[in-house]
Design an enzyme around this catalytic site. Structure first.
Site, PDB file in Angstrom:
ATOM      1  N   HIS A 129       0.862  -1.184   0.000  1.00  0.00           N
ATOM      2  CA  HIS A 129       0.000   0.000   0.000  1.00  0.00           C
ATOM      3  C   HIS A 129       0.901   1.237   0.000  1.00  0.00           C
ATOM      4  CE1 HIS A 129      -3.647  -2.347   0.990  1.00  0.00           C
ATOM      5  NE2 HIS A 129      -2.776  -3.130   1.625  1.00  0.00           N
TER       6      HIS A 129
ATOM      7  N   GLU B  54      -7.459 -12.437   6.173  1.00  0.00           N
ATOM      8  CA  GLU B  54      -6.474 -11.841   7.089  1.00  0.00           C
ATOM      9  C   GLU B  54      -7.074 -11.891   8.487  1.00  0.00           C
ATOM     10  OE1 GLU B  54      -4.037  -7.663   7.886  1.00  0.00           O
ATOM     11  OE2 GLU B  54      -5.828  -7.657   6.635  1.00  0.00           O
TER      12      GLU B  54
END
Length: 338
Positions: free
Chosen positions: A16, A197
């Site tokens: 990211h 996740e």
């Protein structure tokens, strides 16, 4: 083994760009843009980088993005990461960005993409790494909001390679975005999504079946479903695993408990990535070194992780072959040297 990792050609597929915003840059950009931060110093901000869970991290993450205002800011952010990537022998990077995090602050989509894409172009011209841009939708916002962002992206579609899905996973199943991903794929964009996740293995299966993604970001909880693991291995669906991130966000208590090695042994195409390295204290090479130490991985196993990273990338088939050949040549050279 540190030297082996440093010289190993590799790709990063789960990064990211906002997560590379180091505290020093946060303060520099805030001063440049006259943004007031709720921290007295770089050191005070860095001390806040202790997270109880994903949401705790996201609260600080979005707070820091307020320093990103102008096209130049996004350019500087991406150039800083790409320079570091080159130093770590990352030959290719597929970079996530979160347009909604900026648009809801009044920063136009074009400002974000123009700054980022200019940095990617300049880095490739100056010797690399090559790179691609992946536009992520925030899963804790509505599907309608995501569709409006896809609309806003149309003038810059040629700058984008794919779409992803990130942010708070708990309570936000991927199926919510089925129509958005269907439209994105119809526009020629590749598809991936964060799943498994903090969410269950069923979210991974749902992302595969409903969103028709080509690779899974994180995906570690797939290990809880043996049939799903077998499917991932059979269909060669890569997982973009972020080991240090998983520990810092308490997905697992330590790397010894992490399923990376078990997934590798099951034949899953695992890749290693850094996620949000400015916040988690480990860029890509640090993640490779961490898993090598935790699981006593041999050089060939590390090389296979790197091969997986190129094979799972959105490079052309010819480019993939060339990069993997570089790894094979590097391993042979290192073997002769020892």
């Amino acid at each position: 083994m540190d030297d082996f990792v440093a010289g190993l050609p590799k790709a990063e597929l789960h990064l990211h760009i906002e997560g590379t915003l180091e505290p020093e840059m946060v303060f520099a950009l805030a001063e440049r843009n006259r943004v007031t931060l709720p921290y007295a110093s770089v050191e005070a901000l860095r001390r806040a980088y202790e997270f109880r869970d994903l949401q705790d991290f996201l609260d600080l993450y979005y707070q820091s993005t307020q320093a990103l205002v102008a096209e130049r800011d996004f350019y500087d952010l991406a150039r800083a990461y790409l320079a570091r990537a080159r130093d770590e022998n990352i030959r290719h990077a597929e970079i996530f960005f979160d347009p909604q995090a900026h648009m809801r602050r009044g920063v136009p989509f074009g400002v974000v993409v123009e700054g980022l894409s200019a940095a990617l172009t300049d880095a490739a011209r100056d010797g690399g790494p090559t790179s691609r841009l992946i536009m992520c939708f925030l899963r804790d916002l509505s599907a309608e909001n995501a569709m409006s962002v896809l609309d806003a992206s149309m003038p810059w579609l040629n700058r984008l390679t794919g779409v992803g899905l990130d942010s708070a996973e708990a309570g936000n199943p991927p199926g919510k975005f089925t129509e958005v991903f269907k439209r994105a794929r119809s526009l020629g964009l590749r598809a991936m999504a964060h799943a498994g996740e903090e969410g269950p293995a069923s979210y991974v299966a749902e992302a595969l079946d409903r969103l028709r993604i080509e690779r899974v970001d994180h995906g570690v909880h797939a290990v809880d479903d043996p049939a799903l693991v077998a499917r991932l291995a059979k269909e060669r669906i890569a997982l973009t695993v972020c080991p240090i991130s998983n520990i810092r966000l308490r997905v697992y208590p330590d790397l010894r408990a992490h399923p990376l090695k078990r997934l590798m042994e099951a034949g899953v195409a695992v890749t290693v990535n850094s996620d949000d390295p400015a916040y988690f204290g480990g860029y890509l090479n640090a993640n490779y070194r961490a898993v090598e130490e935790a699981f006593a991985l041999a050089a060939e196993e590390l090389a296979q992780l790197a091969r997986n990273s190129f094979a799972a990338s959105f490079l052309s088939e010819e480019e993939k072959r060339d990069r993997i050949a570089e790894i094979d040549s590097y391993v042979k050279t290192q073997t002769r040297a020892t």
